[in-house]
Design a protein around this motif. Structure first.
Motif, PDB file in Angstrom:
ATOM      1  N   GLU A  73       3.939   2.323 -18.060  1.00  0.00           N
ATOM      2  CA  GLU A  73       4.382   3.450 -17.230  1.00  0.00           C
ATOM      3  C   GLU A  73       3.964   3.250 -15.768  1.00  0.00           C
ATOM      4  O   GLU A  73       4.733   3.535 -14.849  1.00  0.00           O
ATOM      5  N   VAL A  74       2.746   2.772 -15.554  1.00  0.00           N
ATOM      6  CA  VAL A  74       2.293   2.501 -14.186  1.00  0.00           C
ATOM      7  C   VAL A  74       3.142   1.408 -13.558  1.00  0.00           C
ATOM      8  O   VAL A  74       3.580   1.505 -12.396  1.00  0.00           O
ATOM      9  N   LEU A  75       3.422   0.364 -14.322  1.00  0.00           N
ATOM     10  CA  LEU A  75       4.250  -0.729 -13.808  1.00  0.00           C
ATOM     11  C   LEU A  75       5.663  -0.241 -13.509  1.00  0.00           C
ATOM     12  O   LEU A  75       6.247  -0.594 -12.472  1.00  0.00           O
ATOM     13  N   SER A  76       6.194   0.584 -14.387  1.00  0.00           N
ATOM     14  CA  SER A  76       7.540   1.134 -14.166  1.00  0.00           C
ATOM     15  C   SER A  76       7.590   1.979 -12.900  1.00  0.00           C
ATOM     16  O   SER A  76       8.577   1.933 -12.143  1.00  0.00           O
ATOM     17  N   ALA A  77       6.511   2.724 -12.632  1.00  0.00           N
ATOM     18  CA  ALA A  77       6.466   3.535 -11.413  1.00  0.00           C
ATOM     19  C   ALA A  77       6.438   2.647 -10.170  1.00  0.00           C
ATOM     20  O   ALA A  77       7.056   2.976  -9.141  1.00  0.00           O
ATOM     21  N   LEU A  78       5.747   1.538 -10.245  1.00  0.00           N
ATOM     22  CA  LEU A  78       5.722   0.597  -9.119  1.00  0.00           C
ATOM     23  C   LEU A  78       7.099  -0.015  -8.899  1.00  0.00           C
ATOM     24  O   LEU A  78       7.535  -0.187  -7.755  1.00  0.00           O
TER      25      LEU A  78
ATOM     26  N   PHE B 131       0.831  -1.215   0.000  1.00  0.00           N
ATOM     27  CA  PHE B 131       0.000   0.000   0.000  1.00  0.00           C
ATOM     28  C   PHE B 131       0.860   1.258   0.000  1.00  0.00           C
ATOM     29  O   PHE B 131       0.479   2.286  -0.580  1.00  0.00           O
ATOM     30  N   ASP B 132       2.034   1.207   0.635  1.00  0.00           N
ATOM     31  CA  ASP B 132       2.938   2.369   0.595  1.00  0.00           C
ATOM     32  C   ASP B 132       3.449   2.594  -0.822  1.00  0.00           C
ATOM     33  O   ASP B 132       3.574   3.745  -1.269  1.00  0.00           O
ATOM     34  N   LEU B 133       3.711   1.498  -1.549  1.00  0.00           N
ATOM     35  CA  LEU B 133       4.166   1.627  -2.932  1.00  0.00           C
ATOM     36  C   LEU B 133       3.057   2.179  -3.813  1.00  0.00           C
ATOM     37  O   LEU B 133       3.293   3.015  -4.689  1.00  0.00           O
ATOM     38  N   CYS B 134       1.837   1.714  -3.545  1.00  0.00           N
ATOM     39  CA  CYS B 134       0.702   2.154  -4.360  1.00  0.00           C
ATOM     40  C   CYS B 134       0.468   3.650  -4.218  1.00  0.00           C
ATOM     41  O   CYS B 134       0.027   4.318  -5.162  1.00  0.00           O
ATOM     42  N   ALA B 135       0.752   4.175  -3.049  1.00  0.00           N
ATOM     43  CA  ALA B 135       0.559   5.613  -2.826  1.00  0.00           C
ATOM     44  C   ALA B 135       1.456   6.447  -3.730  1.00  0.00           C
ATOM     45  O   ALA B 135       1.154   7.613  -4.016  1.00  0.00           O
ATOM     46  N   ALA B 136       2.561   5.853  -4.196  1.00  0.00           N
ATOM     47  CA  ALA B 136       3.482   6.588  -5.069  1.00  0.00           C
ATOM     48  C   ALA B 136       2.993   6.659  -6.507  1.00  0.00           C
ATOM     49  O   ALA B 136       3.501   7.467  -7.286  1.00  0.00           O
ATOM     50  N   VAL B 137       1.992   5.826  -6.861  1.00  0.00           N
ATOM     51  CA  VAL B 137       1.545   5.803  -8.254  1.00  0.00           C
ATOM     52  C   VAL B 137       0.071   6.173  -8.394  1.00  0.00           C
ATOM     53  O   VAL B 137      -0.438   6.249  -9.511  1.00  0.00           O
ATOM     54  N   PHE B 138      -0.623   6.414  -7.289  1.00  0.00           N
ATOM     55  CA  PHE B 138      -2.044   6.724  -7.378  1.00  0.00           C
ATOM     56  C   PHE B 138      -2.413   7.797  -6.357  1.00  0.00           C
ATOM     57  O   PHE B 138      -2.107   7.671  -5.164  1.00  0.00           O
TER      58      PHE B 138
ATOM     59  N   LEU C 238       0.035   7.906 -11.733  1.00  0.00           N
ATOM     60  CA  LEU C 238       1.252   8.691 -11.924  1.00  0.00           C
ATOM     61  C   LEU C 238       2.375   7.838 -12.496  1.00  0.00           C
ATOM     62  O   LEU C 238       2.484   6.640 -12.197  1.00  0.00           O
ATOM     63  N   ASP C 239       3.231   8.478 -13.305  1.00  0.00           N
ATOM     64  CA  ASP C 239       4.419   7.780 -13.788  1.00  0.00           C
ATOM     65  C   ASP C 239       5.526   7.910 -12.742  1.00  0.00           C
ATOM     66  O   ASP C 239       5.311   8.457 -11.654  1.00  0.00           O
ATOM     67  N   ARG C 240       6.717   7.438 -13.048  1.00  0.00           N
ATOM     68  CA  ARG C 240       7.773   7.396 -12.031  1.00  0.00           C
ATOM     69  C   ARG C 240       8.294   8.789 -11.670  1.00  0.00           C
ATOM     70  O   ARG C 240       8.968   8.960 -10.654  1.00  0.00           O
ATOM     71  N   GLN C 241       7.970   9.803 -12.504  1.00  0.00           N
ATOM     72  CA  GLN C 241       8.330  11.186 -12.164  1.00  0.00           C
ATOM     73  C   GLN C 241       7.208  11.902 -11.432  1.00  0.00           C
ATOM     74  O   GLN C 241       7.304  13.098 -11.138  1.00  0.00           O
ATOM     75  N   GLY C 242       6.107  11.179 -11.138  1.00  0.00           N
ATOM     76  CA  GLY C 242       4.998  11.792 -10.419  1.00  0.00           C
ATOM     77  C   GLY C 242       4.046  12.566 -11.293  1.00  0.00           C
ATOM     78  O   GLY C 242       3.172  13.282 -10.789  1.00  0.00           O
ATOM     79  N   ARG C 243       4.177  12.424 -12.625  1.00  0.00           N
ATOM     80  CA  ARG C 243       3.284  13.127 -13.542  1.00  0.00           C
ATOM     81  C   ARG C 243       2.068  12.260 -13.840  1.00  0.00           C
ATOM     82  O   ARG C 243       2.167  11.039 -13.925  1.00  0.00           O
ATOM     83  N   CYS C 244       0.926  12.883 -14.037  1.00  0.00           N
ATOM     84  CA  CYS C 244      -0.303  12.141 -14.319  1.00  0.00           C
ATOM     85  C   CYS C 244      -0.204  11.506 -15.700  1.00  0.00           C
ATOM     86  O   CYS C 244       0.014  12.207 -16.700  1.00  0.00           O
ATOM     87  N   ILE C 245      -0.371  10.189 -15.759  1.00  0.00           N
ATOM     88  CA  ILE C 245      -0.319   9.454 -17.022  1.00  0.00           C
ATOM     89  C   ILE C 245      -1.708   9.017 -17.465  1.00  0.00           C
ATOM     90  O   ILE C 245      -1.959   8.744 -18.622  1.00  0.00           O
ATOM     91  N   ASP C 246      -2.644   8.959 -16.499  1.00  0.00           N
ATOM     92  CA  ASP C 246      -4.011   8.551 -16.805  1.00  0.00           C
ATOM     93  C   ASP C 246      -4.879   8.801 -15.578  1.00  0.00           C
ATOM     94  O   ASP C 246      -4.366   9.048 -14.480  1.00  0.00           O
ATOM     95  N   ARG C 247      -6.164   8.746 -15.786  1.00  0.00           N
ATOM     96  CA  ARG C 247      -7.108   8.797 -14.665  1.00  0.00           C
ATOM     97  C   ARG C 247      -7.918   7.516 -14.691  1.00  0.00           C
ATOM     98  O   ARG C 247      -8.423   7.106 -15.738  1.00  0.00           O
TER      99      ARG C 247
END
Length: 456
Positions: free
Chosen positions: A96-101, A27-34, A56-65
């Motif tokens: 991108e979501v997977l890469s952020a995780l 859940f802590d990891l998920c907070a970094a991407v959602f 969010l992508d790995r830079q914290g930018r919105c990639i999708d909703r």
């Protein structure tokens, strides 16, 4: 266990894509991407309820909703903290979501690793885990219903009924031996024999389903045979629903076996269109005829196609002789019904028109009769009870258990002491434990989950 993540949907663009995450601390990891739209923390999201927000992508930018759902362990598929992200099914967005995780600390899940964790955490036994793969790979409605019933524990309940009965026998015996001063009733020969008979009956019933299970899971190996230009390739094309084989008026067009999987009468047929069977001086065609004969030898079903618009030939009779000698069920098909029916068309050597199916591959007339004939030869049932063995691992372990029970019954009947009888009973217990996973070694478990796709 460490946190794993994977894309759970296909590689092609789809309307919706899913990324799965599981593991302690996920859940802590998920907070970094959602980021939830209502600015809640991810760990505070209501369990098992979809929440809208930004991915969010790995830079914290919105990639999708999209949507996120949290599954706290142990009440999750894997038995540990898990989550899913549902977004638009662009492969780029999913990667991108997977890469952020991964950047947040997760690693790529291996094939079947989510289901393997469910097994290791006691959420599924091995028969239920195998049912997950069967359900994903099912090609008929009956196969899907059978796998769904097994996922619900139908096979496990049957095997555990035998396991528990044998365990009661062995534990009772050892209790008497280990605690002679206690007032524990010993098992008599009649009671032992009755228990062994009950166990054998359950295993016999399950082992009798092996052929039906193979048909449910793998389909029926079906050879289409006949002389050149009898209408074999046209029949395959009609069943497949598209022009899979080249069809011409020139005899001998098909010179190699052509394979196609079709659904016929609710049964999956693994069709092999073969070269026309005849004596020929053409080297290539002769090789094709040899392959036809090999396909005939390995077939579970033979569709013997005869040109029903013309008088039978010696080659037609030779084809029917080969079909009858194969030992597999034979459906005789009189093709080219749209060209008219020859009054003296050969059927099956008996002269009985009811023994054959007249059809036209061009118009589709008579195809429903073929479907009915296939369904009657291979009645798979609706699969709703799930009490069908569908793979070799299950069959082999069940057969070992059944043989051990037979040896125990024979030892009892011959007057041997209970300890000799229970040695075989314990061997049966070990085989049954492999079936459900109670005693399965790491090599067996790993082999089972290797057939799974990544993300499941």
């Amino acid at each position: 266990m460490d946190v794993i993540a994977a894309i759970a949907t296909g590689a092609a663009p789809t309307a919706i894509g899913v990324v799965r995450v599981s593991g302690q601390g996920c859940f802590d990891l998920c907070a970094a991407v959602f980021t939830p739209a209502l600015e809640q923390s991810f760990a505070a999201l209501e369990p098992r309820k979809m929440t809208y927000g930004s991915l969010l992508d790995r830079q914290g930018r919105c990639i999708d909703r999209g949507l996120a759902v949290r599954f706290p362990g142990p009440h999750s598929y894997t038995g540990e903290d898990s989550a899913e992200f549902h977004c638009h099914g662009s492969p780029v967005v999913l990667r991108e979501v997977l890469s952020a995780l991964f950047a947040a600390g997760a690693r790529q899940a291996g094939p079947g690793e989510f289901t393997k964790r469910a097994f290791l955490n006691g959420r599924l036994d091995l028969t239920e885990a195998e049912a997950v793969a069967d359900l994903i790979e099912s090609e008929t409605a009956a196969a899907a219903r059978n796998a769904a019933a097994q996922l619900g524990g139908s096979l496990r309940r049957d095997f555990e009924a035998v396991y528990d009965r044998l365990l009661d026998m062995t534990s009772q015996f050892y209790a008497v031996v280990d605690y002679p001063d206690e007032d524990i009733q010993d098992l008599g020969p009649a009671e032992l024999a009755a228990s062994l008979r009950d166990c054998a009956a359950i295993l016999d019933r399950l082992l009798a389903t092996c052929d039906r299970g193979r048909v449910l899971k793998s389909g029926v190996r079906t050879a289409i045979i006949g002389r050149p230009n009898a209408g074999k390739s046209s029949l395959l094309n009609a069943l497949a629903g598209y022009e899979r084989c080249l069809v011409t008026d020139i005899p001998g067009t098909t010179r190699d076996t052509v394979e196609e999987s079709v659904l016929c009468g609710g049964v999956r047929l693994r069709l092999t269109d073969t070269a026309g069977i005849r004596d020929t001086a053409d080297t290539v065609e002769r090789l094709g005829v040899e392959r036809s004969r090999r396909a005939l030898e390995s077939a579970d079903l033979i569709l013997a196609v005869i040109d029903g618009s013309s008088a039978p030939t010696a080659e037609d009779r030779a084809v029917l002789d080969l079909a009858r000698k194969s030992g597999a069920p034979v459906i005789v098909i009189l093709s080219k019904l749209d060209l008219g029916a020859a009054p003296d068309a050969l059927v099956d050597g008996t002269g009985s028109p009811s023994a054959a199916i007249r059809l036209s591959a061009r118009t589709g007339e008579g195809i429903s009769l073929l479907e009915d004939a296939v369904a009657s030869l291979f009645p798979a049932g609706d699969g709703a009870d799930g009490a069908v063995l569908t793979n070799e691992r299950q069959q082999e372990a069940a057969l070992r258990a059944r043989r051990a029970i037979s040896r125990a019954a024979e030892a009892l009947e011959s007057g041997m002491t209970p300890d000799a009888v229970l040695t075989d009973a314990e061997e049966a217990l070990s085989a049954l434990g492999e079936l459900t996973g109670r005693t399965a070694g790491e090599a067996i478990v790993s082999r089972i989950f290797q057939r799974f796709c990544v993300g499941k």
